[in-house]
Scaffold this active site. Structure first.
Site, PDB file in Angstrom:
ATOM      1  N   ARG A 284      18.854  10.760  82.761  1.00  0.00           N
ATOM      2  CA  ARG A 284      18.456  10.927  81.046  1.00  0.00           C
ATOM      3  C   ARG A 284      17.060  10.104  80.460  1.00  0.00           C
ATOM      4  NH1 ARG A 284      18.480   9.392  76.141  1.00  0.00           N
ATOM      5  NH2 ARG A 284      20.553   8.339  76.754  1.00  0.00           N
ATOM      6  N   ASP A 285      17.828   9.348  80.186  1.00  0.00           N
ATOM      7  CA  ASP A 285      17.092   8.216  79.272  1.00  0.00           C
ATOM      8  C   ASP A 285      15.833   7.903  80.069  1.00  0.00           C
ATOM      9  OD1 ASP A 285      16.156   6.249  76.892  1.00  0.00           O
ATOM     10  OD2 ASP A 285      17.921   5.268  76.914  1.00  0.00           O
TER      11      ASP A 285
ATOM     12  N   HIS B  99      24.032  -1.349  74.944  1.00  0.00           N
ATOM     13  CA  HIS B  99      23.095  -0.371  75.900  1.00  0.00           C
ATOM     14  C   HIS B  99      21.582  -0.828  75.308  1.00  0.00           C
ATOM     15  CE1 HIS B  99      21.061   3.981  76.311  1.00  0.00           C
ATOM     16  NE2 HIS B  99      19.698   3.188  75.747  1.00  0.00           N
TER      17      HIS B  99
ATOM     18  N   HIS C  21      17.722  -1.824  75.861  1.00  0.00           N
ATOM     19  CA  HIS C  21      16.259  -1.788  75.788  1.00  0.00           C
ATOM     20  C   HIS C  21      15.975  -2.771  76.195  1.00  0.00           C
ATOM     21  CE1 HIS C  21      15.739   2.731  76.194  1.00  0.00           C
ATOM     22  NE2 HIS C  21      16.708   2.797  75.614  1.00  0.00           N
TER      23      HIS C  21
ATOM     24  N   CYS D 143      12.389   6.252  74.271  1.00  0.00           N
ATOM     25  CA  CYS D 143      12.384   7.279  74.161  1.00  0.00           C
ATOM     26  C   CYS D 143      10.824   7.441  73.430  1.00  0.00           C
ATOM     27  CB  CYS D 143      13.252   6.984  72.834  1.00  0.00           C
ATOM     28  SG  CYS D 143      13.309   8.885  71.895  1.00  0.00           S
TER      29      CYS D 143
ATOM     30  N   ASN E 140      15.048   0.730  79.865  1.00  0.00           N
ATOM     31  CA  ASN E 140      16.265   0.014  79.566  1.00  0.00           C
ATOM     32  C   ASN E 140      16.416  -1.184  80.990  1.00  0.00           C
ATOM     33  OD1 ASN E 140      16.741   3.229  79.385  1.00  0.00           O
ATOM     34  ND2 ASN E 140      18.733   2.226  78.482  1.00  0.00           N
TER      35      ASN E 140
HETATM   36  C1  LIG Z   1      17.465  18.548  67.687  1.00  0.00           C
HETATM   37  C2  LIG Z   1      16.246  18.926  67.210  1.00  0.00           C
HETATM   38  C3  LIG Z   1      16.974  20.405  68.194  1.00  0.00           C
HETATM   39  C4  LIG Z   1      15.571  19.400  66.117  1.00  0.00           C
HETATM   40  O1  LIG Z   1      14.973  20.064  66.063  1.00  0.00           O
HETATM   41  P1  LIG Z   1      14.206  21.363  64.941  1.00  0.00           P
HETATM   42  O2  LIG Z   1      12.478  21.441  65.841  1.00  0.00           O
HETATM   43  O3  LIG Z   1      14.456  20.623  63.775  1.00  0.00           O
HETATM   44  O4  LIG Z   1      15.373  22.342  65.348  1.00  0.00           O
HETATM   45  P2  LIG Z   1      15.105  23.877  65.666  1.00  0.00           P
HETATM   46  O5  LIG Z   1      16.493  24.040  65.451  1.00  0.00           O
HETATM   47  O6  LIG Z   1      14.411  24.790  64.248  1.00  0.00           O
HETATM   48  O7  LIG Z   1      14.692  24.499  66.780  1.00  0.00           O
HETATM   49  C5  LIG Z   1      13.205  25.084  67.189  1.00  0.00           C
HETATM   50  C6  LIG Z   1      13.441  25.212  68.437  1.00  0.00           C
HETATM   51  O8  LIG Z   1      13.949  24.241  69.565  1.00  0.00           O
HETATM   52  C7  LIG Z   1      15.439  25.432  70.466  1.00  0.00           C
HETATM   53  N1  LIG Z   1      16.304  24.208  70.586  1.00  0.00           N
HETATM   54  C8  LIG Z   1      17.251  23.696  69.057  1.00  0.00           C
HETATM   55  N2  LIG Z   1      17.493  23.322  70.264  1.00  0.00           N
HETATM   56  C9  LIG Z   1      17.873  23.474  71.312  1.00  0.00           C
HETATM   57  C10 LIG Z   1      18.957  23.083  71.893  1.00  0.00           C
HETATM   58  N3  LIG Z   1      20.140  22.665  72.143  1.00  0.00           N
HETATM   59  N4  LIG Z   1      18.739  23.723  72.947  1.00  0.00           N
HETATM   60  C11 LIG Z   1      17.433  24.418  73.169  1.00  0.00           C
HETATM   61  N5  LIG Z   1      16.739  24.886  72.702  1.00  0.00           N
HETATM   62  C12 LIG Z   1      17.337  23.919  71.621  1.00  0.00           C
HETATM   63  C13 LIG Z   1      14.985  26.246  69.295  1.00  0.00           C
HETATM   64  O9  LIG Z   1      15.695  27.229  69.843  1.00  0.00           O
HETATM   65  C14 LIG Z   1      13.965  26.808  68.739  1.00  0.00           C
HETATM   66  O10 LIG Z   1      13.298  27.384  69.273  1.00  0.00           O
HETATM   67  P3  LIG Z   1      11.680  28.376  69.058  1.00  0.00           P
HETATM   68  O11 LIG Z   1      13.003  29.310  67.937  1.00  0.00           O
HETATM   69  O12 LIG Z   1      11.125  27.739  67.675  1.00  0.00           O
HETATM   70  O13 LIG Z   1      11.482  29.381  70.016  1.00  0.00           O
HETATM   71  C15 LIG Z   1      14.812  18.391  68.284  1.00  0.00           C
HETATM   72  O14 LIG Z   1      14.473  17.293  67.104  1.00  0.00           O
HETATM   73  C16 LIG Z   1      15.756  17.526  69.630  1.00  0.00           C
HETATM   74  O15 LIG Z   1      15.937  18.298  70.415  1.00  0.00           O
HETATM   75  N6  LIG Z   1      16.038  16.380  69.459  1.00  0.00           N
HETATM   76  C17 LIG Z   1      15.966  15.541  70.690  1.00  0.00           C
HETATM   77  C18 LIG Z   1      15.251  14.387  71.129  1.00  0.00           C
HETATM   78  C19 LIG Z   1      15.157  13.752  72.268  1.00  0.00           C
HETATM   79  O16 LIG Z   1      15.741  14.156  73.330  1.00  0.00           O
HETATM   80  N7  LIG Z   1      15.262  11.890  72.011  1.00  0.00           N
HETATM   81  C20 LIG Z   1      15.360  11.441  73.167  1.00  0.00           C
HETATM   82  C21 LIG Z   1      17.180  11.384  73.057  1.00  0.00           C
HETATM   83  S1  LIG Z   1      17.708   9.934  71.785  1.00  0.00           S
HETATM   84  C22 LIG Z   1      17.778   8.397  72.941  1.00  0.00           C
HETATM   85  O17 LIG Z   1      17.031   8.506  74.003  1.00  0.00           O
HETATM   86  C23 LIG Z   1      18.319   7.288  72.140  1.00  0.00           C
HETATM   87  C24 LIG Z   1      19.000   7.134  73.008  1.00  0.00           C
HETATM   88  C25 LIG Z   1      19.904   8.641  73.557  1.00  0.00           C
HETATM   89  O18 LIG Z   1      19.392   7.230  74.217  1.00  0.00           O
HETATM   90  C26 LIG Z   1      19.902   5.235  72.877  1.00  0.00           C
HETATM   91  C27 LIG Z   1      19.175   4.822  72.553  1.00  0.00           C
HETATM   92  O19 LIG Z   1      18.101   4.479  74.173  1.00  0.00           O
HETATM   93  O20 LIG Z   1      19.370   3.499  71.882  1.00  0.00           O
END
Ligand SMILES: CC(C)(COP(=O)([O-])OP(=O)([O-])OC[C@H]1O[C@@H](n2cnc3c(N)ncnc32)[C@H](O)[C@@H]1OP(=O)([O-])[O-])[C@@H](O)C(=O)NCCC(=O)NCCSC(=O)C[C@@](C)(O)CC(=O)[O-]
Length: 335
Positions: free
Chosen positions: A36-37, A228, A230, A261, A270
């Protein structure tokens, strides 16, 4: 390298691997985030079957917790858009946990359809990163994650919490440990069984990690926390040592040191799982991981991605295994 040195190194390596296979009590739990990450930041789409094979190899190496996919918006992270196919087709090894990351109820519903037993929620420790990563404020993110946690707890699923940018944020700069402790506390109130403290951009040092731990341990027990790190600034292992001094028992890492990310400018991979296992055996801490199989998994994915592994241990041991030309034989060697 002389013949004598080569033989000594090979003996040392055999004894290390033997120890990794023979000790029985797991003292440190490794939570693998590579599928995933690790992969989410790869610009070229990694086919589903490669992701599944990587997960299989990690399970075969003895990893018991493998974060396998995320059900986030495919518009935001295209690399993770095949999460359903991954989760529906990955053979589930009994005793292995295959959690997934979910940002909202929509992602949670998908996770449930895939029969997962654990979901991870991930509020940010800073406003800047929350906006970039989740398109909302920290407070709004916490509200959304509470809805997910409430439903998951009701459905009998385990919920893991992450707090990202626990030391520093690429947009807001240094983050105060009290801020992180407060969010951690809120995650426990939502029903998280564990909170992983994410140094998302790898700016932490042993000093800042100690300050963070002192504060977070006012709201949590060490066994409820995960670390966790990086490795952007090469501090991951020393940060880990600082965290382990506080008796934390769970460590996140990523095979081959993959990761980053897409919404955290400057974040690199990581802590590599191979380096972590080597490091923990050096401390006499058993993980139940077969280092040779792990190295093989690391090589598998880095070969596929066509880039050198970020794991120093994989690089160092890998070269020698080329000489021995038989990984399996090496793994079963006794001293
Ligand atoms: C939170 C949102 C969805 C807000 O994003 P948004 O654009 O504000 O949301 P929305 O509700 O307006 O949705 C936009 C579109 O996405 C769809 N949608 C909405 N949600 C989903 C879903 N769950 N699954 C599938 N589709 C989805 C939704 O249906 C829509 O589709 P449309 O109507 O335009 O065709 C977006 O910002 C997002 O997905 N963010 C995630 C980003 C991400 O994955 N980042 C990496 C992970 S975090 C990380 O790595 C840190 C961590 C955890 O590892 C810790 C560390 O390293 O320290």
């Amino acid at each position: 390298m002389t013949h004598v040195t080569k033989t000594m190194n090979s003996k040392l390596l055999k004894s290390l691997i033997h120890r990794s296979l023979s000790t029985t009590v797991p003292q440190i739990r490794i939570y693998e985030v590579g599928p995933r990450d690790g992969l989410q930041n790869e610009s070229k789409f990694v086919p589903t079957e490669i992701k599944i094979e990587l997960i299989n190899k990690l399970a075969a190496a003895g990893i018991k917790d493998i974060e396998s996919a995320s059900f986030v918006s495919p518009k935001w992270v295209k690399q993770m858009s095949d999460g359903v196919d991954v989760m529906k087709n990955v053979p589930r090894v009994p005793g292995v946990n295959y959690p997934v990351l979910v940002p909202n109820l929509k992602g949670y519903e998908t996770a449930k359809q895939c029969n997962v037993e654990e979901v991870a929620i991930f509020p940010a420790g800073s406003e800047g990163f929350s906006q970039k990563n989740l398109n909302c404020s920290v407070e709004e993110g916490l509200k959304r994650f509470k809805l997910v946690a409430d439903q998951a707890v009701k459905d009998g699923l385990r919920v893991r919490g992450y707090v990202s940018c626990v030391v520093g944020c690429p947009y807001d700069g240094p983050i105060h440990p009290k801020t992180i402790a407060k969010i951690t506390e809120q995650l426990f109130e939502m029903g998280c069984y564990e909170v992983s403290l994410g140094d998302t951009i790898g700016v932490g040092t042993a000093g800042s990690v100690r300050r963070l731990m002192r504060e977070v341990l006012t709201v949590a027990k060490p066994e409820q926390l995960a670390l966790h790190f990086h490795d952007t600034y090469g501090q991951a292992l020393s940060n880990l040592l600082a965290g382990l001094e506080f008796d934390v028992k769970t460590v996140d890492s990523s095979i081959s040191g993959l990761g980053g990310c897409p919404y955290a400018r400057g974040a690199s991979g990581n802590l590599a799982t191979e380096d972590l296992v080597y490091f923990l055996y050096g401390l006499g801490l058993n993980t139940h991981i077969d280092l040779v199989k792990l190295i093989e998994a690391g090589r598998y994915i880095s070969n596929y991605l066509g880039k050198p592994t970020e794991s120093k241990v994989n690089r160092a041991i890998g070269d020698r295994l080329k000489n021995h030309n038989d990984i399996a034989k090496m793994a079963s060697c006794d001293v």
